[in-house]
Design a protein around this motif. Structure first.
Motif: not given
Length: 86
Positions: A31-36
């Motif tokens: 995910s580009a927004k949430n790296h986890w």
């Protein structure tokens, strides 16, 4: 005679044997927004599963229908997060 090398697209697939299960990550996107978070298509013992969201922070999987389930012991979520989420 000339030989031309053709570069094939890179595949993000890898397999791991954990206990008595073979888990293969066939396709994975971070995910580009949430790296986890990772969206991945995996196969477990040769059975392909549809794309699911793996949340390494909360250790949950979100299925396409919106169902939230915790990671399975020695399952794909644990493999994805232990290998890729560093």
């Amino acid at each position: 005679m000339l030989c031309f090398a053709v570069a094939l697209p890179a595949e993000a697939s890898f397999c791991r044997q954990t206990n008595d299960r073979l888990i293969c990550v066939l396709r994975i996107d971070r995910s580009a927004k949430n790296h986890w978070e990772y969206r991945a298509i995996v196969s477990v013992d040769g059975v392909e599963r549809p794309m699911q969201l793996y949340n390494c922070r909360d250790r949950i999987t979100v299925r396409k229908d919106g169902t939230v389930v915790p990671f399975e012991p020695n399952g794909p979520g644990k493999l994805i997060c232990s290998v890729l989420h560093k």
